[in-house]
Scaffold this motif. Structure first.
Motif, mmCIF file in Angstrom:
data_model
loop_
_atom_site.group_PDB
_atom_site.id
_atom_site.type_symbol
_atom_site.label_atom_id
_atom_site.label_comp_id
_atom_site.label_asym_id
_atom_site.label_seq_id
_atom_site.Cartn_x
_atom_site.Cartn_y
_atom_site.Cartn_z
ATOM 1 N N TRP A 24 0.825 -1.203 0.000
ATOM 2 C CA TRP A 24 0.000 0.000 0.000
ATOM 3 C C TRP A 24 0.859 1.254 0.000
ATOM 4 O O TRP A 24 1.569 1.530 0.969
ATOM 5 N N TYR A 39 -2.936 5.677 5.011
ATOM 6 C CA TYR A 39 -2.198 4.422 4.934
ATOM 7 C C TYR A 39 -0.787 4.614 4.359
ATOM 8 O O TYR A 39 -0.213 5.682 4.463
ATOM 9 N N ARG A 57 -1.438 2.469 -5.217
ATOM 10 C CA ARG A 57 -2.655 3.003 -4.610
ATOM 11 C C ARG A 57 -3.866 2.153 -4.970
ATOM 12 O O ARG A 57 -5.000 2.592 -4.816
ATOM 13 N N TRP A 59 -5.173 -0.079 -3.337
ATOM 14 C CA TRP A 59 -5.999 -0.246 -2.138
ATOM 15 C C TRP A 59 -7.144 0.769 -2.083
ATOM 16 O O TRP A 59 -8.183 0.512 -1.474
ATOM 17 N N GLN A 60 -6.973 1.908 -2.737
ATOM 18 C CA GLN A 60 -8.010 2.941 -2.716
ATOM 19 C C GLN A 60 -9.269 2.523 -3.478
ATOM 20 O O GLN A 60 -10.319 3.148 -3.340
ATOM 21 N N ARG A 62 -10.828 -0.293 -3.035
ATOM 22 C CA ARG A 62 -11.486 -1.367 -2.303
ATOM 23 C C ARG A 62 -12.954 -1.129 -1.984
ATOM 24 O O ARG A 62 -13.692 -2.082 -1.797
#
Length: 133
Positions: A24, A39, A57, A59-60, A62
């Motif tokens: 992340w 994060y 990025r 993870w953004q 999700r």
């Protein structure tokens, strides 16, 4: 000096790509977040080179719906995460393509090496990995 054999070299590049994609990266100042957490890897707070960051990025994505815009952002985030390979002169090009369904997203990354060979990395059902949090 011992040189890595081709299999070990390919394995190292695959590992570097996976780390770059699935670690992340800290959110940018202008990123739209759905909570207050930015994060990211703590080591990015003390980079050896200015603005040198590890990870992506992805993870953004999700908490987003899987749409064409989300797919486009996934490709952009992946290219951003792997750009260091080209910038450092380690590979000549990085190609990122995706295919998606209603609830799945697959990604294929192709690293074009300086010697003319290519390393393909397939991330099947990346959407499930992103949303496993």
């Amino acid at each position: 000096m011992t040189l890595l054999n081709d299999d070990a070299c390919e394995s190292a590049w695959r590992r570097a790509a996976v780390i770059s994609l699935l670690t992340w990266r800290r959110a940018e100042v202008d990123d739209r977040l759905d909570d207050s957490h930015r994060y990211g890897w703590w080591g990015d707070s003390f980079p050896t080179l200015a603005n040198d960051r590890i990870g992506s990025r992805l993870w953004q994505l999700r908490r987003r719906t899987l749409t064409a815009d989300t797919e486009r952002d996934a490709v952009a985030f992946a290219r951003e995460a792997l750009a260091w390979m080209v910038e450092d002169g380690r590979v000549t090009t990085v190609s990122v393509t995706t295919t998606r369904g209603v609830d799945w997203l697959n990604m294929v990354v192709v690293l074009s090496m300086k010697d003319g060979t290519a390393i393909d990395l397939k991330l099947d059902n990346l959407w499930q990995v992103i949303n496993a949090v």
